[in-house]
Design a protein around this motif. Structure first.
Motif, PDB file in Angstrom:
ATOM      1  N   GLY A 154       0.832  -1.196   0.000  1.00 37.38           N
ATOM      2  CA  GLY A 154       0.000   0.000   0.000  1.00 37.38           C
ATOM      3  C   GLY A 154       0.862   1.240   0.000  1.00 37.38           C
ATOM      4  N   LEU A 155       0.760   2.036  -1.051  1.00 37.59           N
ATOM      5  CA  LEU A 155       1.536   3.270  -1.167  1.00 37.59           C
ATOM      6  C   LEU A 155       0.657   4.484  -1.419  1.00 37.59           C
ATOM      7  N   ASP A 156      -0.631   4.314  -1.360  1.00 36.10           N
ATOM      8  CA  ASP A 156      -1.550   5.410  -1.630  1.00 36.10           C
ATOM      9  C   ASP A 156      -1.302   6.557  -0.646  1.00 36.10           C
ATOM     10  N   GLY A 157      -1.503   7.767  -1.101  1.00 40.98           N
ATOM     11  CA  GLY A 157      -1.407   8.927  -0.230  1.00 40.98           C
ATOM     12  C   GLY A 157       0.010   9.419   0.036  1.00 40.98           C
ATOM     13  N   LEU A 160       5.622  -8.992  -5.918  1.00 39.78           N
ATOM     14  CA  LEU A 160       4.523  -8.037  -5.849  1.00 39.78           C
ATOM     15  C   LEU A 160       3.428  -8.388  -6.847  1.00 39.78           C
ATOM     16  N   SER A 161       2.208  -8.550  -6.335  1.00 36.79           N
ATOM     17  CA  SER A 161       1.069  -8.843  -7.211  1.00 36.79           C
ATOM     18  C   SER A 161      -0.120  -7.930  -6.941  1.00 36.79           C
ATOM     19  N   ARG A 162      -0.070  -7.175  -5.823  1.00 34.54           N
ATOM     20  CA  ARG A 162      -1.179  -6.283  -5.465  1.00 34.54           C
ATOM     21  C   ARG A 162      -0.603  -4.964  -4.968  1.00 34.54           C
ATOM     22  N   LEU A 163      -1.194  -3.848  -5.428  1.00 35.09           N
ATOM     23  CA  LEU A 163      -0.618  -2.538  -5.159  1.00 35.09           C
ATOM     24  C   LEU A 163      -1.697  -1.470  -5.070  1.00 35.09           C
ATOM     25  N   THR A 164      -1.559  -0.577  -4.079  1.00 33.76           N
ATOM     26  CA  THR A 164      -2.328   0.663  -4.090  1.00 33.76           C
ATOM     27  C   THR A 164      -1.334   1.796  -4.290  1.00 33.76           C
ATOM     28  N   LEU A 165      -1.678   2.691  -5.203  1.00 34.28           N
ATOM     29  CA  LEU A 165      -0.787   3.791  -5.559  1.00 34.28           C
ATOM     30  C   LEU A 165      -1.631   4.919  -6.113  1.00 34.28           C
ATOM     31  N   ASN A 166      -1.480   6.115  -5.535  1.00 33.46           N
ATOM     32  CA  ASN A 166      -2.245   7.231  -6.054  1.00 33.46           C
ATOM     33  C   ASN A 166      -1.651   7.659  -7.397  1.00 33.46           C
ATOM     34  N   VAL A 167      -2.393   7.335  -8.439  1.00 32.07           N
ATOM     35  CA  VAL A 167      -1.964   7.649  -9.798  1.00 32.07           C
ATOM     36  C   VAL A 167      -3.212   8.002 -10.595  1.00 32.07           C
ATOM     37  N   SER A 168      -3.089   8.977 -11.459  1.00 33.67           N
ATOM     38  CA  SER A 168      -4.240   9.405 -12.245  1.00 33.67           C
ATOM     39  C   SER A 168      -4.616   8.341 -13.272  1.00 33.67           C
ATOM     40  N   ALA A 169      -5.842   8.372 -13.707  1.00 30.37           N
ATOM     41  CA  ALA A 169      -6.333   7.407 -14.693  1.00 30.37           C
ATOM     42  C   ALA A 169      -5.509   7.464 -15.979  1.00 30.37           C
ATOM     43  N   GLN A 170      -5.039   8.643 -16.340  1.00 29.62           N
ATOM     44  CA  GLN A 170      -4.268   8.778 -17.580  1.00 29.62           C
ATOM     45  C   GLN A 170      -2.912   8.082 -17.502  1.00 29.62           C
ATOM     46  N   HIS A 171      -2.415   7.816 -16.298  1.00 26.06           N
ATOM     47  CA  HIS A 171      -1.130   7.138 -16.136  1.00 26.06           C
ATOM     48  C   HIS A 171      -1.273   5.650 -15.807  1.00 26.06           C
ATOM     49  N   MET A 172      -2.506   5.170 -15.669  1.00 25.85           N
ATOM     50  CA  MET A 172      -2.721   3.778 -15.271  1.00 25.85           C
ATOM     51  C   MET A 172      -2.150   2.796 -16.295  1.00 25.85           C
ATOM     52  N   ASP A 173      -2.226   3.097 -17.586  1.00 24.62           N
ATOM     53  CA  ASP A 173      -1.654   2.204 -18.594  1.00 24.62           C
ATOM     54  C   ASP A 173      -0.142   2.066 -18.407  1.00 24.62           C
ATOM     55  N   ALA A 174       0.530   3.170 -18.086  1.00 19.16           N
ATOM     56  CA  ALA A 174       1.969   3.123 -17.848  1.00 19.16           C
ATOM     57  C   ALA A 174       2.282   2.258 -16.632  1.00 19.16           C
ATOM     58  N   VAL A 175       1.453   2.351 -15.607  1.00 18.34           N
ATOM     59  CA  VAL A 175       1.648   1.527 -14.407  1.00 18.34           C
ATOM     60  C   VAL A 175       1.501   0.058 -14.770  1.00 18.34           C
ATOM     61  N   ARG A 176       0.446  -0.278 -15.487  1.00 24.07           N
ATOM     62  CA  ARG A 176       0.208  -1.681 -15.860  1.00 24.07           C
ATOM     63  C   ARG A 176       1.326  -2.222 -16.760  1.00 24.07           C
ATOM     64  N   PRO A 229       3.932  -5.669 -15.055  1.00 28.93           N
ATOM     65  CA  PRO A 229       3.053  -6.692 -15.634  1.00 28.93           C
ATOM     66  C   PRO A 229       2.672  -7.814 -14.671  1.00 28.93           C
ATOM     67  N   ARG A 230       3.479  -8.074 -13.639  1.00 25.57           N
ATOM     68  CA  ARG A 230       3.146  -9.127 -12.659  1.00 25.57           C
ATOM     69  C   ARG A 230       2.080  -8.680 -11.667  1.00 25.57           C
ATOM     70  N   VAL A 231       1.874  -7.379 -11.566  1.00 28.30           N
ATOM     71  CA  VAL A 231       0.893  -6.851 -10.607  1.00 28.30           C
ATOM     72  C   VAL A 231      -0.479  -6.924 -11.256  1.00 28.30           C
ATOM     73  N   ASP A 232      -1.327  -7.808 -10.716  1.00 26.59           N
ATOM     74  CA  ASP A 232      -2.642  -8.002 -11.330  1.00 26.59           C
ATOM     75  C   ASP A 232      -3.766  -7.303 -10.578  1.00 26.59           C
ATOM     76  N   ASP A 233      -3.457  -6.685  -9.442  1.00 25.03           N
ATOM     77  CA  ASP A 233      -4.475  -5.997  -8.653  1.00 25.03           C
ATOM     78  C   ASP A 233      -3.926  -4.621  -8.277  1.00 25.03           C
ATOM     79  N   ILE A 234      -4.395  -3.604  -8.975  1.00 26.94           N
ATOM     80  CA  ILE A 234      -3.951  -2.240  -8.701  1.00 26.94           C
ATOM     81  C   ILE A 234      -5.153  -1.407  -8.282  1.00 26.94           C
ATOM     82  N   ASN A 235      -5.084  -0.887  -7.073  1.00 27.82           N
ATOM     83  CA  ASN A 235      -6.105   0.012  -6.527  1.00 27.82           C
ATOM     84  C   ASN A 235      -7.500  -0.597  -6.444  1.00 27.82           C
ATOM     85  N   SER A 236      -7.617  -1.908  -6.282  1.00 25.19           N
ATOM     86  CA  SER A 236      -8.948  -2.504  -6.155  1.00 25.19           C
ATOM     87  C   SER A 236      -9.531  -2.161  -4.787  1.00 25.19           C
TER      88      SER A 236
END
Length: 135
Positions: free
Chosen positions: A42-45, A64-80, A84-91
């Motif tokens: 968890g890295l949000d905030g 790492l397979s699950r992550l929270t990170l405050n990132v804008s929707a426009q940058h979510m593709d770059a995060v993914r 690539p191993r992280v399958d749960d981002i900000n759920s």
């Protein structure tokens, strides 16, 4: 500074869930591969100033397979793409799990005794980071 804590955290193999939300972190250590047991982070905030550098650091976490990170929707593709191993981002489920790190038991049911095989989330706030770094 998280860099100071890496050696200590690396010695805790039962810590698989680490919540570092809202700690005012501006960056992450370049190499976090010693945290080989961390599956959820968890890295949000936090206050990360360079998304590319943050993603490079996160990519060094081997499990790492699950992550929270405050990132804008426009940058979510770059995060993914960078993770690539992280399958749960900000759920919502992961956010709830991280924020509910203190388990509670029903009043008449005793809490289970900790065991070496049981993995509980670890939440570290800014004061905890400072205290551990001073050890």
């Amino acid at each position: 500074d998280l860099q100071v804590l890496l050696p200590t955290l690396a010695t805790l193999p039962n810590v698989t869930i680490l919540n570092l939300e809202n700690n005012g972190l501006e960056s992450l250590p370049d190499d976090m591969s010693s945290l080989e047991h961390i599956t959820s982070l968890g890295l949000d905030g936090n206050l990360f100033v360079d998304l590319a550098s943050t993603l490079r650091s996160l990519a060094t976490l081997p499990s790492l397979s699950r992550l929270t990170l405050n990132v804008s929707a426009q940058h979510m593709d770059a995060v993914r793409m960078s993770l690539p191993r992280v399958d749960d981002i900000n759920s919502a489920a992961l956010q709830s799990e991280l924020r509910g790190a203190q388990a509670t038991a029903a009043p008449d049911v005793p809490a289970p005794a900790p065991s070496m095989g049981h993995h509980e989330p670890v939440t570290m706030k800014e004061d905890d980071l400072v205290a551990v770094s001073e050890l």
